[in-house]
Design an enzyme around this catalytic site. Sequence first.
Site, PDB file in Angstrom:
ATOM      1  N   GLY A  38      31.585  37.270  33.599  1.00 46.18           N
ATOM      2  CA  GLY A  38      32.713  37.108  32.684  1.00 46.18           C
ATOM      3  C   GLY A  38      33.895  37.829  33.300  1.00 46.18           C
ATOM      4  O   GLY A  38      33.772  38.974  33.753  1.00 46.18           O
ATOM      5  N   ASN A  42      33.962  41.632  34.638  1.00 41.20           N
ATOM      6  CA  ASN A  42      34.058  41.817  36.088  1.00 41.20           C
ATOM      7  C   ASN A  42      35.181  42.789  36.441  1.00 41.20           C
ATOM      8  O   ASN A  42      35.008  43.726  37.228  1.00 41.20           O
ATOM      9  CB  ASN A  42      34.351  40.485  36.786  1.00 41.20           C
ATOM     10  CG  ASN A  42      33.210  39.495  36.677  1.00 41.20           C
ATOM     11  OD1 ASN A  42      32.103  39.858  36.317  1.00 41.20           O
ATOM     12  ND2 ASN A  42      33.488  38.230  36.996  1.00 41.20           N
ATOM     13  N   GLY A 243      38.147  36.814  43.019  1.00 39.38           N
ATOM     14  CA  GLY A 243      39.450  37.028  42.395  1.00 39.38           C
ATOM     15  C   GLY A 243      39.430  38.232  41.457  1.00 39.38           C
ATOM     16  O   GLY A 243      40.390  39.006  41.399  1.00 39.38           O
ATOM     17  N   ASP A 244      38.348  38.412  40.721  1.00 36.05           N
ATOM     18  CA  ASP A 244      38.251  39.551  39.793  1.00 36.05           C
ATOM     19  C   ASP A 244      38.147  40.871  40.567  1.00 36.05           C
ATOM     20  O   ASP A 244      38.734  41.883  40.165  1.00 36.05           O
ATOM     21  CB  ASP A 244      37.026  39.391  38.885  1.00 36.05           C
ATOM     22  CG  ASP A 244      37.169  38.193  37.966  1.00 36.05           C
ATOM     23  OD1 ASP A 244      38.307  37.832  37.631  1.00 36.05           O
ATOM     24  OD2 ASP A 244      36.126  37.621  37.593  1.00 36.05           O
TER      25      ASP A 244
HETATM   26  P1  ATP Z   1      37.043  33.169  42.541  1.00 33.38           P
HETATM   27  O1  ATP Z   1      37.413  32.202  41.440  1.00 33.38           O
HETATM   28  O2  ATP Z   1      36.124  32.589  43.563  1.00 33.38           O
HETATM   29  O3  ATP Z   1      36.625  34.507  42.039  1.00 33.38           O
HETATM   30  P2  ATP Z   1      39.859  33.030  43.051  1.00 33.38           P
HETATM   31  O4  ATP Z   1      39.967  31.536  43.159  1.00 33.38           O
HETATM   32  O5  ATP Z   1      40.364  33.668  41.807  1.00 33.38           O
HETATM   33  O6  ATP Z   1      38.378  33.490  43.348  1.00 33.38           O
HETATM   34  P3  ATP Z   1      40.691  33.389  45.789  1.00 33.38           P
HETATM   35  O7  ATP Z   1      42.122  33.231  46.147  1.00 33.38           O
HETATM   36  O8  ATP Z   1      39.749  32.309  46.181  1.00 33.38           O
HETATM   37  O9  ATP Z   1      40.635  33.727  44.236  1.00 33.38           O
HETATM   38  O10 ATP Z   1      40.116  34.751  46.417  1.00 33.38           O
HETATM   39  C1  ATP Z   1      40.608  36.026  46.010  1.00 33.38           C
HETATM   40  C2  ATP Z   1      40.631  36.945  47.215  1.00 33.38           C
HETATM   41  O11 ATP Z   1      39.286  37.074  47.713  1.00 33.38           O
HETATM   42  C3  ATP Z   1      41.461  36.433  48.397  1.00 33.38           C
HETATM   43  O12 ATP Z   1      42.833  36.764  48.291  1.00 33.38           O
HETATM   44  C4  ATP Z   1      40.773  37.176  49.549  1.00 33.38           C
HETATM   45  O13 ATP Z   1      41.244  38.504  49.653  1.00 33.38           O
HETATM   46  C5  ATP Z   1      39.300  37.195  49.118  1.00 33.38           C
HETATM   47  N1  ATP Z   1      38.591  36.039  49.694  1.00 33.38           N
HETATM   48  C6  ATP Z   1      38.285  34.858  49.109  1.00 33.38           C
HETATM   49  N2  ATP Z   1      37.650  34.028  49.973  1.00 33.38           N
HETATM   50  C7  ATP Z   1      37.548  34.712  51.138  1.00 33.38           C
HETATM   51  C8  ATP Z   1      36.998  34.423  52.431  1.00 33.38           C
HETATM   52  N3  ATP Z   1      36.450  33.237  52.702  1.00 33.38           N
HETATM   53  N4  ATP Z   1      37.087  35.381  53.382  1.00 33.38           N
HETATM   54  C9  ATP Z   1      37.643  36.596  53.127  1.00 33.38           C
HETATM   55  N5  ATP Z   1      38.177  36.923  51.933  1.00 33.38           N
HETATM   56  C10 ATP Z   1      38.141  36.003  50.956  1.00 33.38           C
END
Ligand code: ATP
Length: 298
Positions: A38, A42, A243-244
């Site tokens: 959640g 998180n 993201g969290d």
């Molecule tokens: P999720 O919904 O999967 O929790 P999100 O969509 O909210 O994530 P993202 O932008 O995908 O957010 O990822 C958040 C952060 O996680 C990125 O800014 C980065 O720092 C890290 N991150 C995500 N994917 C990777 C990756 N493949 N390698 C390294 N860092 C990553």
Amino acid sequence: MRAYVIGNVTVDETISISAMPEAGASILGHEETRDLGGKGANQAVVMGRAGLASILVAAVGDDFRSEIIRSQLAEEPVDARLVRFGGKASDFSIIFTTPDGENAIVTTTDSAGSLTLSEAIRPLAESASGDLVVLQGNLSDDVTRGILEEARRRQLVTAFNPSPLRRFFADLWPLIDIAFLNKGEAESLTGTCGQAAASTLISAGVKYAVLTLGGEGAMLASRAGTLEIPAATVTAIDTTGAGDTFMGTALASCALRGVPLDARAIRHASAAAAVTVSRRGTRSAFPTKAELHAILAA
Ligand code: ATP
């Protein structure tokens, strides 16, 4: 300084599959983990592990999942103020992950959607000016707006992650000090991407806009300008909670140093999110206390 996270808490069931299913398909999967999750929980767990006083306000039902939630939260440095709804199911997520690290998540909101404004803001009576109020997109529209307005009245700093996405969130920017959006959220809510999306948010009243771009890193924008910070290089196994982890770490980093959101906080957040993507699960994938303390000391 304290962080009041007002959001949701779930039990996350992660199922690995070979590829995302087409509509109408029946496919085979394998249960990987059952974990506390959640977005609210998180972010509260990450901030608590980082050493920031973290209060979680979230709703649960009165079923077996509420027991899992209570016992797992009890293991974390989080002050959990759970509001119990008799006769409701606790919220849960089904998370599909594929071998390339992609995921698709369905989260129920029967409990989170029942939280009333008075229950949500009750703990803010103890808050002090400058404390953080941290919100995500799982509460009802009225409760989400009401919390942000109450936070403004109390001179609290508001941080918002508009996920799961709803169009209504685009009306909230003047009430938000710090916004964290991924690529899809930025495009949907601003109609543009990258620097242009960040500028739209700042013009709408957000003080600090952070765009996360998965493996491509993140962007921090304010009236002072824009910074791009690369992601750490890591093999992504499961991006659930990335993201969290990013948001919780960035907020904890600046709150613990008593400074506004800065490039150092975004570097800390990138390092912490890289740990999360390199492991399976939700809570169990987050950096430990020791890992977070080492990251924040850098
Ligand atoms: P999720 O919904 O999967 O929790 P999100 O969509 O909210 O994530 P993202 O932008 O995908 O957010 O990822 C958040 C952060 O996680 C990125 O800014 C980065 O720092 C890290 N991150 C995500 N994917 C990777 C990756 N493949 N390698 C390294 N860092 C990553």
